[in-house]
Write a protein that holds these residues in place. Structure first.
Motif, mmCIF file in Angstrom:
data_model
loop_
_atom_site.group_PDB
_atom_site.id
_atom_site.type_symbol
_atom_site.label_atom_id
_atom_site.label_comp_id
_atom_site.label_asym_id
_atom_site.label_seq_id
_atom_site.Cartn_x
_atom_site.Cartn_y
_atom_site.Cartn_z
ATOM 1 N N UNK A 176 51.659 38.692 10.517
ATOM 2 C CA UNK A 176 50.582 39.545 10.223
ATOM 3 C C UNK A 176 50.861 40.065 8.930
ATOM 4 N N UNK A 177 49.677 40.488 8.221
ATOM 5 C CA UNK A 177 49.732 41.145 6.798
ATOM 6 C C UNK A 177 50.678 42.506 7.055
ATOM 7 N N UNK A 178 51.363 42.975 6.101
ATOM 8 C CA UNK A 178 52.061 44.159 6.432
ATOM 9 C C UNK A 178 51.404 45.395 7.073
ATOM 10 N N UNK B 41 39.765 54.815 10.591
ATOM 11 C CA UNK B 41 40.182 53.641 9.681
ATOM 12 C C UNK B 41 41.474 53.068 10.314
ATOM 13 N N UNK B 42 42.462 53.934 10.996
ATOM 14 C CA UNK B 42 43.563 53.361 11.658
ATOM 15 C C UNK B 42 43.178 52.703 12.886
ATOM 16 N N UNK B 43 42.069 53.104 13.592
ATOM 17 C CA UNK B 43 41.405 52.781 14.681
ATOM 18 C C UNK B 43 41.137 51.248 14.476
ATOM 19 N N UNK B 44 40.397 50.936 13.432
ATOM 20 C CA UNK B 44 39.735 49.861 13.242
ATOM 21 C C UNK B 44 40.776 49.142 12.688
ATOM 22 N N UNK B 45 41.851 49.311 11.939
ATOM 23 C CA UNK B 45 42.989 48.779 11.510
ATOM 24 C C UNK B 45 43.729 48.073 12.887
ATOM 25 N N UNK B 46 43.920 48.816 13.703
ATOM 26 C CA UNK B 46 44.668 48.451 14.921
ATOM 27 C C UNK B 46 44.082 47.267 15.663
ATOM 28 N N UNK B 47 42.555 47.687 15.850
ATOM 29 C CA UNK B 47 41.920 46.625 16.502
ATOM 30 C C UNK B 47 41.878 45.492 15.872
ATOM 31 N N UNK B 48 41.685 45.172 14.560
ATOM 32 C CA UNK B 48 41.634 43.998 13.877
ATOM 33 C C UNK B 48 43.029 43.488 13.772
ATOM 34 N N UNK B 49 44.054 44.103 13.912
ATOM 35 C CA UNK B 49 45.664 43.659 13.895
ATOM 36 C C UNK B 49 45.894 43.184 15.415
ATOM 37 N N UNK B 50 45.373 43.668 16.268
ATOM 38 C CA UNK B 50 45.647 43.015 17.802
ATOM 39 C C UNK B 50 44.625 42.071 17.950
ATOM 40 N N UNK B 51 43.535 41.769 17.546
ATOM 41 C CA UNK B 51 42.779 40.558 17.650
ATOM 42 C C UNK B 51 43.507 39.577 16.936
ATOM 43 N N UNK B 52 44.056 39.707 15.649
ATOM 44 C CA UNK B 52 44.620 38.879 14.943
ATOM 45 C C UNK B 52 46.226 38.310 15.684
ATOM 46 N N UNK B 53 46.716 39.347 16.092
ATOM 47 C CA UNK B 53 47.895 39.061 16.955
ATOM 48 C C UNK B 53 47.559 37.965 18.079
ATOM 49 N N UNK B 54 46.569 38.565 18.674
ATOM 50 C CA UNK B 54 46.044 37.772 19.847
ATOM 51 C C UNK B 54 45.643 36.461 19.685
ATOM 52 N N UNK B 55 45.079 36.142 18.599
ATOM 53 C CA UNK B 55 44.502 34.849 18.277
ATOM 54 C C UNK B 55 45.736 33.822 17.704
ATOM 55 N N UNK B 56 46.675 34.591 16.973
ATOM 56 C CA UNK B 56 47.879 33.827 16.602
ATOM 57 C C UNK B 56 48.904 33.476 17.767
ATOM 58 N N UNK B 57 48.893 34.370 18.778
ATOM 59 C CA UNK B 57 49.662 34.077 19.952
ATOM 60 C C UNK B 57 48.898 32.774 20.482
ATOM 61 N N UNK B 58 47.647 32.843 20.789
ATOM 62 C CA UNK B 58 46.933 31.790 21.606
ATOM 63 C C UNK B 58 47.247 30.605 20.748
#
Length: 183
Positions: free
Chosen positions: A130-132, A161-178
């Motif tokens: 993920x991005x830093x 902003x933090x909540x949005x960032x976390x949501x996007x990060x978790x979505x990206x993490x889920x996609x990469x794991x899949x």
């Protein structure tokens, strides 16, 4: 007296006069361990001012410049601390991963436990992809236990902003794991 000497004296006078306030600022806003840590941070910023500033170019708002330098130093230290923790998931004594142990020990079924360990290990490895800023929010909230309110104050970033960032990060993490599971 040339501008070089005047600039040095101005910075030196400011730091002498404001030292206590600078240490208090670091302690109050960044939740450092103790006064010695706060003083170390202030002294490090002061040293950088004298070694890295071009004294031939005047600093117009010295107050803002010094406080912004302190903020940047703390952000750098906080990121480095999180990166160090992200790089070291294993317990030195047992060689086990305490995160996996904490989350996986809840199940009794050995097959389910093994599958959970595999998925968690895959997620931990994938966080590195993920991005830093995405790594930082996941590590801070999921692994280190910070609340969004604490992070909002410490990082000076709005809560939304933090909540949005976390949501996007978790979505990206889920996609990469899949994607890794399909390989």
């Amino acid at each position: 007296m040339n501008s070089y000497s005047e600039q040095q004296k101005r910075i030196s006078g400011f730091l002498s006069q404001e030292y206590g306030n600078l240490v208090s600022y670091v302690k109050r806003n960044w939740q450092v361990a103790d006064e010695a840590d706060a003083e170390d941070i202030v002294q490090d910023v002061a040293l950088n001012l004298f070694t890295k500033v071009d004294f031939n170019t005047p600093i117009e708002n010295l107050f803002a410049y010094v406080y912004r330098s302190l903020k940047n130093k703390i952000i750098d230290l906080t990121r480095k601390k999180r990166e160090d923790r992200l790089d070291d998931y294993e317990d030195e004594d047992s060689g086990e991963n305490p995160i996996l142990r904490r989350w996986v020990d809840e199940t009794e079924d050995p097959e389910e436990k093994e599958e959970q360990e595999h998925m968690l290990q895959l997620m931990l490895e994938t966080i590195d992809d993920l991005r830093p800023d995405q790594q930082e929010i996941i590590v801070a909230t999921e692994l280190e236990g910070y609340t969004f309110e604490e992070l909002s104050r410490e990082w000076e970033i709005p809560l939304g902003t933090l909540l949005s960032r976390k949501h996007r990060a978790m979505a990206k993490l889920q996609k990469l794991v899949q994607e890794k599971i399909k390989i």
